[in-house]
Write a protein that holds these residues in place. Structure first.
Motif, PDB file in Angstrom:
ATOM      1  N   PHE A 102       0.830  -1.197   0.000  1.00  0.00           N
ATOM      2  CA  PHE A 102       0.000   0.000   0.000  1.00  0.00           C
ATOM      3  C   PHE A 102       0.871   1.256   0.000  1.00  0.00           C
ATOM      4  CE2 PHE A 102      -3.923  -2.226   0.816  1.00  0.00           C
ATOM      5  CZ  PHE A 102      -4.892  -1.329   0.410  1.00  0.00           C
ATOM      6  N   ARG A 103       1.899   1.243   0.837  1.00  0.00           N
ATOM      7  CA  ARG A 103       2.781   2.405   0.930  1.00  0.00           C
ATOM      8  C   ARG A 103       3.446   2.683  -0.416  1.00  0.00           C
ATOM      9  NH1 ARG A 103       7.888   2.639   0.957  1.00  0.00           N
ATOM     10  NH2 ARG A 103       8.115   0.408   1.366  1.00  0.00           N
ATOM     11  N   VAL A 104       3.918   1.627  -1.065  1.00  0.00           N
ATOM     12  CA  VAL A 104       4.569   1.802  -2.373  1.00  0.00           C
ATOM     13  C   VAL A 104       3.574   2.346  -3.386  1.00  0.00           C
ATOM     14  CG1 VAL A 104       5.582   0.565  -4.321  1.00  0.00           C
ATOM     15  CG2 VAL A 104       6.358   0.074  -1.983  1.00  0.00           C
ATOM     16  N   GLY A 105       2.368   1.782  -3.400  1.00  0.00           N
ATOM     17  CA  GLY A 105       1.358   2.249  -4.346  1.00  0.00           C
ATOM     18  C   GLY A 105       1.027   3.714  -4.163  1.00  0.00           C
ATOM     19  N   ARG A 106       0.913   4.138  -2.892  1.00  0.00           N
ATOM     20  CA  ARG A 106       0.625   5.542  -2.606  1.00  0.00           C
ATOM     21  C   ARG A 106       1.773   6.441  -3.059  1.00  0.00           C
ATOM     22  NH1 ARG A 106       0.408   6.700   3.560  1.00  0.00           N
ATOM     23  NH2 ARG A 106       2.629   6.366   3.227  1.00  0.00           N
ATOM     24  N   GLN A 107       3.000   6.021  -2.779  1.00  0.00           N
ATOM     25  CA  GLN A 107       4.167   6.826  -3.142  1.00  0.00           C
ATOM     26  C   GLN A 107       4.256   7.015  -4.649  1.00  0.00           C
ATOM     27  OE1 GLN A 107       7.880   5.285  -1.620  1.00  0.00           O
ATOM     28  NE2 GLN A 107       9.115   6.488  -3.066  1.00  0.00           N
ATOM     29  N   VAL A 108       4.068   5.962  -5.407  1.00  0.00           N
ATOM     30  CA  VAL A 108       4.152   6.055  -6.872  1.00  0.00           C
ATOM     31  C   VAL A 108       3.020   6.923  -7.416  1.00  0.00           C
ATOM     32  CG1 VAL A 108       3.992   4.731  -9.019  1.00  0.00           C
ATOM     33  CG2 VAL A 108       5.371   3.864  -7.109  1.00  0.00           C
ATOM     34  N   PHE A 109       1.828   6.737  -6.854  1.00  0.00           N
ATOM     35  CA  PHE A 109       0.683   7.534  -7.314  1.00  0.00           C
ATOM     36  C   PHE A 109       0.932   9.023  -7.077  1.00  0.00           C
ATOM     37  CE2 PHE A 109      -3.643   9.283  -6.896  1.00  0.00           C
ATOM     38  CZ  PHE A 109      -4.244   8.757  -8.023  1.00  0.00           C
ATOM     39  N   TRP A 110       1.452   9.375  -5.916  1.00  0.00           N
ATOM     40  CA  TRP A 110       1.713  10.772  -5.599  1.00  0.00           C
ATOM     41  C   TRP A 110       2.803  11.365  -6.496  1.00  0.00           C
ATOM     42  CZ3 TRP A 110       0.148  15.144  -4.099  1.00  0.00           C
ATOM     43  CH2 TRP A 110       1.014  16.150  -3.676  1.00  0.00           C
ATOM     44  N   GLU A 111       3.865  10.623  -6.724  1.00  0.00           N
ATOM     45  CA  GLU A 111       4.926  11.122  -7.592  1.00  0.00           C
ATOM     46  C   GLU A 111       4.408  11.344  -9.009  1.00  0.00           C
ATOM     47  OE1 GLU A 111       7.817  12.156  -6.761  1.00  0.00           O
ATOM     48  OE2 GLU A 111       7.703  11.551  -4.653  1.00  0.00           O
ATOM     49  N   ALA A 112       3.541  10.463  -9.452  1.00  0.00           N
ATOM     50  CA  ALA A 112       2.966  10.630 -10.793  1.00  0.00           C
ATOM     51  C   ALA A 112       2.067  11.865 -10.854  1.00  0.00           C
ATOM     52  CB  ALA A 112       2.182   9.381 -11.177  1.00  0.00           C
ATOM     53  N   LEU A 113       1.297  12.123  -9.798  1.00  0.00           N
ATOM     54  CA  LEU A 113       0.473  13.334  -9.763  1.00  0.00           C
ATOM     55  C   LEU A 113       1.343  14.582  -9.839  1.00  0.00           C
ATOM     56  CD1 LEU A 113      -2.242  12.544  -7.042  1.00  0.00           C
ATOM     57  CD2 LEU A 113      -2.638  12.929  -9.482  1.00  0.00           C
ATOM     58  N   ARG A 114       2.440  14.605  -9.099  1.00  0.00           N
ATOM     59  CA  ARG A 114       3.331  15.766  -9.128  1.00  0.00           C
ATOM     60  C   ARG A 114       3.940  15.951 -10.520  1.00  0.00           C
ATOM     61  NH1 ARG A 114       7.659  15.773  -4.523  1.00  0.00           N
ATOM     62  NH2 ARG A 114       8.077  17.756  -5.577  1.00  0.00           N
ATOM     63  N   ASP A 115       4.264  14.847 -11.158  1.00  0.00           N
ATOM     64  CA  ASP A 115       4.827  14.935 -12.504  1.00  0.00           C
ATOM     65  C   ASP A 115       3.782  15.495 -13.476  1.00  0.00           C
ATOM     66  OD1 ASP A 115       7.078  14.290 -14.344  1.00  0.00           O
ATOM     67  OD2 ASP A 115       5.573  12.963 -15.231  1.00  0.00           O
ATOM     68  N   CYS A 116       2.528  15.062 -13.329  1.00  0.00           N
ATOM     69  CA  CYS A 116       1.458  15.573 -14.195  1.00  0.00           C
ATOM     70  C   CYS A 116       1.179  17.054 -13.931  1.00  0.00           C
ATOM     71  CB  CYS A 116       0.168  14.765 -13.988  1.00  0.00           C
ATOM     72  SG  CYS A 116       0.238  13.072 -14.608  1.00  0.00           S
ATOM     73  N   ALA A 117       1.445  17.500 -12.719  1.00  0.00           N
ATOM     74  CA  ALA A 117       1.196  18.905 -12.381  1.00  0.00           C
ATOM     75  C   ALA A 117       2.098  19.836 -13.153  1.00  0.00           C
ATOM     76  CB  ALA A 117       1.369  19.121 -10.877  1.00  0.00           C
ATOM     77  N   GLY A 118       3.312  19.387 -13.479  1.00  0.00           N
ATOM     78  CA  GLY A 118       4.239  20.222 -14.209  1.00  0.00           C
ATOM     79  C   GLY A 118       4.934  21.235 -13.315  1.00  0.00           C
ATOM     80  N   PRO A 119       5.828  22.057 -13.877  1.00  0.00           N
ATOM     81  CA  PRO A 119       6.644  22.983 -13.076  1.00  0.00           C
ATOM     82  C   PRO A 119       5.964  24.311 -12.737  1.00  0.00           C
ATOM     83  CG  PRO A 119       7.296  23.084 -15.360  1.00  0.00           C
ATOM     84  CD  PRO A 119       6.227  22.020 -15.280  1.00  0.00           C
ATOM     85  N   SER A 120       4.800  24.600 -13.333  1.00  0.00           N
ATOM     86  CA  SER A 120       4.183  25.917 -13.105  1.00  0.00           C
ATOM     87  C   SER A 120       3.710  26.050 -11.661  1.00  0.00           C
ATOM     88  CB  SER A 120       2.991  26.107 -14.051  1.00  0.00           C
ATOM     89  OG  SER A 120       1.932  25.251 -13.699  1.00  0.00           O
ATOM     90  N   ALA A 121       3.671  27.297 -11.208  1.00  0.00           N
ATOM     91  CA  ALA A 121       3.211  27.552  -9.840  1.00  0.00           C
ATOM     92  C   ALA A 121       1.754  27.143  -9.674  1.00  0.00           C
ATOM     93  CB  ALA A 121       3.384  29.025  -9.508  1.00  0.00           C
ATOM     94  N   ALA A 122       0.936  27.383 -10.706  1.00  0.00           N
ATOM     95  CA  ALA A 122      -0.483  27.020 -10.629  1.00  0.00           C
ATOM     96  C   ALA A 122      -0.640  25.512 -10.499  1.00  0.00           C
ATOM     97  CB  ALA A 122      -1.225  27.519 -11.861  1.00  0.00           C
TER      98      ALA A 122
END
Length: 424
Positions: A102-122
């Protein structure tokens, strides 16, 4: 948390949309990390990971729908997760390994969300608004899974207890299971139809004297653990809490002597006593197979009569027939002891027991007085004087077999470790 601005809402939907397109790829990344970080998962085959893939992907899709506001959350949606938790428990995975996944799944999911967010402040501001709902979901999902996992383990333990009890009942009826789970359980404990076995019955000291069941029942699992700690389970031993007793059926494997079994259970009894659980244990003679186990069980229960009121172990294999008969002596047998012998022995106790020791040493030396004196570490004349004194006081000559036997019986009856009223 303050209401989302329209810009943050749009950014969130953009991030979640991008994540939805990549969800299968993210799932594969999670599987790869599980293989790398969880040893118990690393050795599994593709069939196992196909099941894990389905679980991870299902969790990710539920989370994305909830985060996007496409539907409200209902705990029934996690039925797939509870079922998976039970499968992992059935397959023998440790709970910590399952929670690590579960911990691994959560960590990967969160990192992917941050990557999708991109570098913009918004984008970064928008992805941060997902942290709280994401954590709530993962906390609830992992708790639900852990509860399902533990429920299954409790079921397995209870089921195993029932199986052990059913097996013991058949054995104590003199029958070896012919097929099915009980036969498999008997084989797991090394029990065979014609193998030598013994029976051990343990009760709390109150239960041994007054018939109370609570002490022994409450200490049943503690007793099993103590038996394991004392080394009785070098190979597994069937141990069952039954009607206020703890009943064990050790098998005498090749090279194991009855005295060794007795010594191990004595150590278990001492271990428990040191921890505050005082038991009385009775140990049977050897049964030549399952057909003789009913007799062995009755022997073990009868042996409890020989245990002192403060607890201990009465092991029948360590008794000679003479000792057993002396231990079984009742009040009538005590009354049959010549008062002169009783008076001498009582006086001897107050004086240090030298005469009783001389009687025993003389018998052990096969009436060889010189050898008896050596073993007592006294002069031959001292030993001779003691025998003469015994004859003068009791009218029994220790050099005569019949008289020596009477003296030995009187000693054995006097030294019996229980009170007269306890003997039936």
């Amino acid at each position: 948390m303050p209401p989302l601005t329209e810009q943050l809402r749009r950014e969130r939907l953009r991030i979640l949309g991008a994540m939805k397109e990549r969800v299968e790829q993210v799932t594969e990344s999670a599987l790869a990390m599980m293989r790398a970080e969880i040893p118990a998962y690393a050795v599994q085959d593709e069939h196992f990971f196909e099941d894990v893939r389905h679980q991870v992907l299902s969790h990710y899709r539920v989370q994305l729908a909830l985060l996007a506001g496409e539907r409200s959350f209902a705990s029934e949606e996690l039925a797939f997760s509870r079922a998976a938790a039970m499968r992992r428990a059935r397959e023998g995975f440790a709970l910590e390994d399952y929670i690590s996944a579960f911990r691994v799944g959560r960590q990967v999911f969160w990192e992917a969300l941050r990557d999708c967010a991109g570098p913009s402040a918004a984008g970064q501001d928008a992805v941060l608004t997902l942290v709280a709902p994401l954590m709530r979901y993962m906390d609830f999902a992992s708790t639900q899974a852990a509860q399902a996992y533990l429920e299954f383990q409790q079921y397995v333990v209870a089921d195993a207890d029932r199986e052990r009890r059913d097996l013991l009942e058949q054995l104590l009826a003199g029958h070896m299971p012919a097929r099915g789970p009980l036969l498999a359980a008997a084989q797991a404990y090394g029990i065979g139809a014609h193998l030598p076995m013994m029976v051990v019955v343990a009760v709390g000291v109150d239960g041994a004297r007054h018939g109370g069941a609570d002490t022994a029942a409450e200490s049943g699992y503690i007793t099993s653990a103590a038996i394991s700690a004392a080394g009785v389970r070098a190979a597994r031993v069937l141990v069952v809490v039954r009607h206020g007793e703890v009943v064990a059926v050790p098998v005498l494997r090749s090279g194991t002597e009855p005295d060794e079994i007795c010594a191990r259970f004595e150590e278990a009894q001492r271990h428990l006593a040191r921890d505050g659980t005082v038991l009385a244990m009775g140990i049977s003679t050897v049964a030549g197979g399952t057909a003789e186990l009913p007799r062995a069980y009755q022997e073990a229960r009868a042996a409890l009569e020989f245990v002192p009121s403060g607890g201990g172990v009465a092991a029948l294999p360590r008794l000679s027939p003479f000792q057993y008969l002396a231990l079984r002596a009742d009040a009538i047998a005590r009354q049959l002891v010549d008062p002169r012998i009783s008076a001498l022995l009582d006086e001897d106790v107050r004086r240090g027991g030298s005469l009783a020791a001389t009687i025993r040493a003389f018998a052990d030396a096969d009436l060889n007085l010189r050898l008896a004196a050596e073993r007592l570490q006294v002069h031959h004349n001292t030993a001779h004087y003691r025998l003469r004194r015994i004859e003068e006081r009791t009218g029994r000559n220790p050099r005569r077999i019949a008289d020596l036997l009477e003296l030995l019986v009187a000693l054995a009856i006097r030294d019996a470790p229980w009170e007269t009223e306890d003997v039936q």
